[in-house]
Design a protein around this motif. Structure first.
Motif, PDB file in Angstrom:
ATOM      1  N   ASN A 138       0.670  -1.520   0.243  1.00  0.00           N
ATOM      2  CA  ASN A 138       0.027   0.174  -0.077  1.00  0.00           C
ATOM      3  C   ASN A 138       0.792   1.404   0.355  1.00  0.00           C
ATOM      4  OD1 ASN A 138      -2.484  -1.331   0.114  1.00  0.00           O
ATOM      5  ND2 ASN A 138      -2.851  -1.551   2.283  1.00  0.00           N
ATOM      6  N   ALA A 139       2.181   1.045   0.890  1.00  0.00           N
ATOM      7  CA  ALA A 139       2.471   1.900   0.689  1.00  0.00           C
ATOM      8  C   ALA A 139       3.461   3.081  -0.775  1.00  0.00           C
ATOM      9  CB  ALA A 139       3.996   2.267   1.551  1.00  0.00           C
ATOM     10  N   LEU A 140       3.938   1.165  -1.387  1.00  0.00           N
ATOM     11  CA  LEU A 140       4.373   1.270  -2.551  1.00  0.00           C
ATOM     12  C   LEU A 140       3.436   2.198  -3.622  1.00  0.00           C
ATOM     13  CD1 LEU A 140       6.732  -1.889  -2.867  1.00  0.00           C
ATOM     14  CD2 LEU A 140       7.402   0.621  -1.898  1.00  0.00           C
ATOM     15  N   TYR A 141       2.117   2.088  -3.501  1.00  0.00           N
ATOM     16  CA  TYR A 141       0.881   2.585  -4.393  1.00  0.00           C
ATOM     17  C   TYR A 141       1.429   3.803  -4.328  1.00  0.00           C
ATOM     18  CZ  TYR A 141      -3.793   3.566  -5.708  1.00  0.00           C
ATOM     19  OH  TYR A 141      -4.694   4.027  -6.884  1.00  0.00           O
ATOM     20  N   ILE A 142       0.743   4.427  -3.644  1.00  0.00           N
ATOM     21  CA  ILE A 142       1.429   5.524  -2.385  1.00  0.00           C
ATOM     22  C   ILE A 142       3.079   5.940  -3.406  1.00  0.00           C
ATOM     23  CG2 ILE A 142       1.863   7.717  -1.007  1.00  0.00           C
ATOM     24  CD1 ILE A 142       0.035   5.533   1.324  1.00  0.00           C
ATOM     25  N   LEU A 143       3.858   5.649  -3.255  1.00  0.00           N
ATOM     26  CA  LEU A 143       4.527   6.688  -4.186  1.00  0.00           C
ATOM     27  C   LEU A 143       4.504   6.378  -5.508  1.00  0.00           C
ATOM     28  CD1 LEU A 143       7.598   4.299  -1.854  1.00  0.00           C
ATOM     29  CD2 LEU A 143       6.644   7.277  -1.678  1.00  0.00           C
TER      30      LEU A 143
ATOM     31  N   LEU B  37       7.182   8.363  -8.495  1.00  0.00           N
ATOM     32  CA  LEU B  37       8.548   8.058  -8.054  1.00  0.00           C
ATOM     33  C   LEU B  37       9.487   6.909  -8.598  1.00  0.00           C
ATOM     34  CD1 LEU B  37       8.685   8.802  -4.599  1.00  0.00           C
ATOM     35  CD2 LEU B  37      10.028   9.790  -5.648  1.00  0.00           C
ATOM     36  N   ASN B  38      10.597   7.118  -8.950  1.00  0.00           N
ATOM     37  CA  ASN B  38      11.133   5.549 -10.055  1.00  0.00           C
ATOM     38  C   ASN B  38      11.029   4.343  -9.337  1.00  0.00           C
ATOM     39  OD1 ASN B  38      11.181   4.747 -12.139  1.00  0.00           O
ATOM     40  ND2 ASN B  38      12.371   5.738 -13.620  1.00  0.00           N
ATOM     41  N   PHE B  39      11.350   3.207  -8.516  1.00  0.00           N
ATOM     42  CA  PHE B  39      11.311   2.562  -7.584  1.00  0.00           C
ATOM     43  C   PHE B  39      11.075   0.704  -8.239  1.00  0.00           C
ATOM     44  CE2 PHE B  39       7.607   3.587  -6.316  1.00  0.00           C
ATOM     45  CZ  PHE B  39       6.703   2.417  -5.715  1.00  0.00           C
TER      46      PHE B  39
ATOM     47  N   LYS C 247       5.004  -3.493 -12.731  1.00  0.00           N
ATOM     48  CA  LYS C 247       6.193  -2.885 -13.206  1.00  0.00           C
ATOM     49  C   LYS C 247       6.753  -2.796 -12.059  1.00  0.00           C
ATOM     50  CE  LYS C 247       4.226  -1.031 -17.941  1.00  0.00           C
ATOM     51  NZ  LYS C 247       4.454  -0.334 -18.783  1.00  0.00           N
ATOM     52  N   HIS C 248       6.337  -2.398 -10.484  1.00  0.00           N
ATOM     53  CA  HIS C 248       7.257  -2.419  -9.281  1.00  0.00           C
ATOM     54  C   HIS C 248       7.392  -3.177  -8.804  1.00  0.00           C
ATOM     55  CE1 HIS C 248       6.531   2.144 -10.838  1.00  0.00           C
ATOM     56  NE2 HIS C 248       5.529   1.688 -10.872  1.00  0.00           N
ATOM     57  N   ILE C 249       6.944  -4.144  -8.669  1.00  0.00           N
ATOM     58  CA  ILE C 249       7.158  -4.385  -7.941  1.00  0.00           C
ATOM     59  C   ILE C 249       7.220  -6.695  -8.113  1.00  0.00           C
ATOM     60  CG2 ILE C 249       5.995  -6.496  -5.703  1.00  0.00           C
ATOM     61  CD1 ILE C 249       4.518  -3.537  -4.781  1.00  0.00           C
ATOM     62  N   LYS C 250       7.904  -7.232  -7.740  1.00  0.00           N
ATOM     63  CA  LYS C 250       8.075  -7.789  -8.385  1.00  0.00           C
ATOM     64  C   LYS C 250       8.457  -9.495  -7.221  1.00  0.00           C
ATOM     65  CE  LYS C 250      10.709  -7.354 -13.021  1.00  0.00           C
ATOM     66  NZ  LYS C 250      11.453  -7.710 -13.513  1.00  0.00           N
ATOM     67  N   LEU C 251       7.453 -10.397  -7.250  1.00  0.00           N
ATOM     68  CA  LEU C 251       7.777 -11.593  -6.514  1.00  0.00           C
ATOM     69  C   LEU C 251       8.950 -12.801  -6.812  1.00  0.00           C
ATOM     70  CD1 LEU C 251       4.213 -11.989  -5.576  1.00  0.00           C
ATOM     71  CD2 LEU C 251       5.381 -11.282  -4.287  1.00  0.00           C
ATOM     72  N   HIS C 252      10.121 -13.534  -5.685  1.00  0.00           N
ATOM     73  CA  HIS C 252      10.631 -13.984  -6.647  1.00  0.00           C
ATOM     74  C   HIS C 252      10.538 -15.217  -5.060  1.00  0.00           C
ATOM     75  CE1 HIS C 252      12.883 -11.512  -8.194  1.00  0.00           C
ATOM     76  NE2 HIS C 252      12.556 -10.546  -7.897  1.00  0.00           N
TER      77      HIS C 252
ATOM     78  N   LYS D 204       9.239   7.805   4.416  1.00  0.00           N
ATOM     79  CA  LYS D 204      10.246   7.201   5.019  1.00  0.00           C
ATOM     80  C   LYS D 204      11.005   6.623   4.030  1.00  0.00           C
ATOM     81  CE  LYS D 204       9.584   7.968   9.628  1.00  0.00           C
ATOM     82  NZ  LYS D 204       8.490   8.253   9.579  1.00  0.00           N
ATOM     83  N   ILE D 205       9.797   5.640   2.724  1.00  0.00           N
ATOM     84  CA  ILE D 205      10.950   5.594   1.588  1.00  0.00           C
ATOM     85  C   ILE D 205      10.784   6.604   0.474  1.00  0.00           C
ATOM     86  CG2 ILE D 205      10.293   3.882  -0.713  1.00  0.00           C
ATOM     87  CD1 ILE D 205       8.743   1.741   1.574  1.00  0.00           C
ATOM     88  N   LYS D 206      10.351   7.322   0.323  1.00  0.00           N
ATOM     89  CA  LYS D 206      10.473   8.672   0.083  1.00  0.00           C
ATOM     90  C   LYS D 206      11.595   9.566   0.153  1.00  0.00           C
ATOM     91  CE  LYS D 206       8.262  13.005  -1.886  1.00  0.00           C
ATOM     92  NZ  LYS D 206       6.787  13.569  -2.146  1.00  0.00           N
TER      93      LYS D 206
END
Length: 362
Positions: free
Chosen positions: A200-205, A210-212, A239-244, A317-319
């Motif tokens: 959810n935090a990455l969705y905000i970014l 933001l490029n991450f 495009k922003h999150i990958k599961l490994h 914090k991430i930003k």
């Protein structure tokens, strides 16, 4: 030479207590300083067995009980070291073994790798804890965790020993400036590890352009790959999150090597060994004010402490670290320095050796 019986949680499965149990089991320093014998307390052999296969576990537990009885009679230890569970059914399984140890009037040292004593307030729990802590010594991972047991034992009977881990020989490679900042979450997928808070935090970014890119590394716990992938799809974060999935050894370390920021937003934790791994690799750590984590991650020095279960605060914090790469790099270096000063297995083994000696002499 004093004799010590170690009741340890040994892998598999892999979690904080079993990792540290394996360190003590294999420790040259411990095994040459004392006459040692070991019993594996684990009744689950795989992560997905936890809470399942009760009949198989009853059989394994009976074997543990008989081994303990055998060791108390024939090995006759001067001290019993016990990596104990703090609450629930797991606690009561351990408590029955403690009663057997008490029956033989043996000194015992309790090592807590989890917490929850203060959460249990029914009469049976209270009476059991009183009996457990009576005439005992305790090891906690950090001073912040004392409040969990403060109703039952005086602070003068408590030792502190942060965990320590063994890492491969590694020289930090100079990280080149990249257009895309690499984020890393590494843990088995449990709700309490905060992985959905992170998503959810990455969705905000993402909405802030933001490029991450974030790599999520870990096996299924109470969250399936299907469930988390569904969430990622719904938020348009493919495009922003990958599961490994699970990664071990060098395969796991490669993710640390290629990352810029480590994120561990757990909201039920005592220590968090993955934070130590990230510090070893010179990564700034974003984690939470949970358990002993703030004693490990120094806020605004080796990383940042975010509010628990708060995606908005985590995003901030991430930003901050994404947009301040120089500060991020300095924090990572300070974290690496702290790792070598405080959290190696050699330091951990020496602490445990000294604590055991103190308990035997007292």
């Amino acid at each position: 030479m004093s004799k010590v019986l170690f009741l340890l949680q040994l892998p598999p499965p892999i979690h904080g207590s079993s990792v540290m149990g394996d360190v003590l089991y294999k420790s040259h320093l411990i095994n040459t300083s004392f006459g040692c014998s070991h019993i594996n307390l684990m009744t689950s052999r795989k992560l997905n067995e936890i809470g399942k296969n009760p009949l198989k576990k009853v059989f394994r537990y009976a074997k543990i009980f008989l081994k303990l009885l055998h060791q108390l009679i024939l090995f006759n230890p001067d001290l019993v070291y016990f990596a104990i569970n703090a609450k629930g059914i797991a606690f009561y399984k351990d408590f029955i073994l403690i009663l057997l140890i008490k029956l033989f009037r043996k000194k015992y040292l309790l090592h807590f790798h989890n917490k929850g004593v203060s959460e249990s307030n029914n009469l049976l729990d209270v009476l059991s804890y009183r009996l457990l802590f009576n005439n005992s010594k305790v090891i906690l991972l950090t001073p912040r965790l004392y409040r969990d047991i403060s109703n039952y034992i005086d602070i003068n009977h408590v030792f502190y020993s942060p965990n320590g881990i063994s890492m491969p020989k590694y020289q930090i490679k100079k990280r080149r400036k990249k257009k895309i900042v690499k984020l890393l979450f590494l843990s088995n997928l449990f709700f309490t590890k905060g992985v959905f808070v992170l998503v959810n935090a990455l969705y905000i970014l993402k909405k802030q352009n933001l490029n991450f890119q974030c790599n999520i590394v870990g096996g299924e716990g109470d969250i399936s790959f299907q469930l988390i992938q569904k969430k990622i799809n719904e938020l348009g974060l493919n495009k922003h999150i990958k599961l490994h999935g699970k990664k071990f050894g060098n395969d796991k370390f490669k993710f640390y090597e290629k990352s810029d920021i480590f994120i561990f937003p757990s909201y039920y934790e005592t220590f968090g060994l993955v934070n130590l791994e990230a510090m070893f690799f010179g990564l700034p750590v974003i984690s939470t004010d949970e358990g002993g984590i703030p004693d490990i991650v120094d806020d605004k020095i080796t990383g940042l402490i975010a509010k628990k279960r708060d995606s908005v605060d985590l995003a901030k914090k991430i930003k901050f670290l994404i947009t301040n790469p120089k500060i991020s790099k300095i924090m990572g270096q300070k974290g690496r320095d702290k790792f070598f000063n405080c959290y190696t297995t050699n330091i951990f083994e020496k602490r445990i050796k000294n604590i055991i000696n103190d308990c035997i002499k007292s």
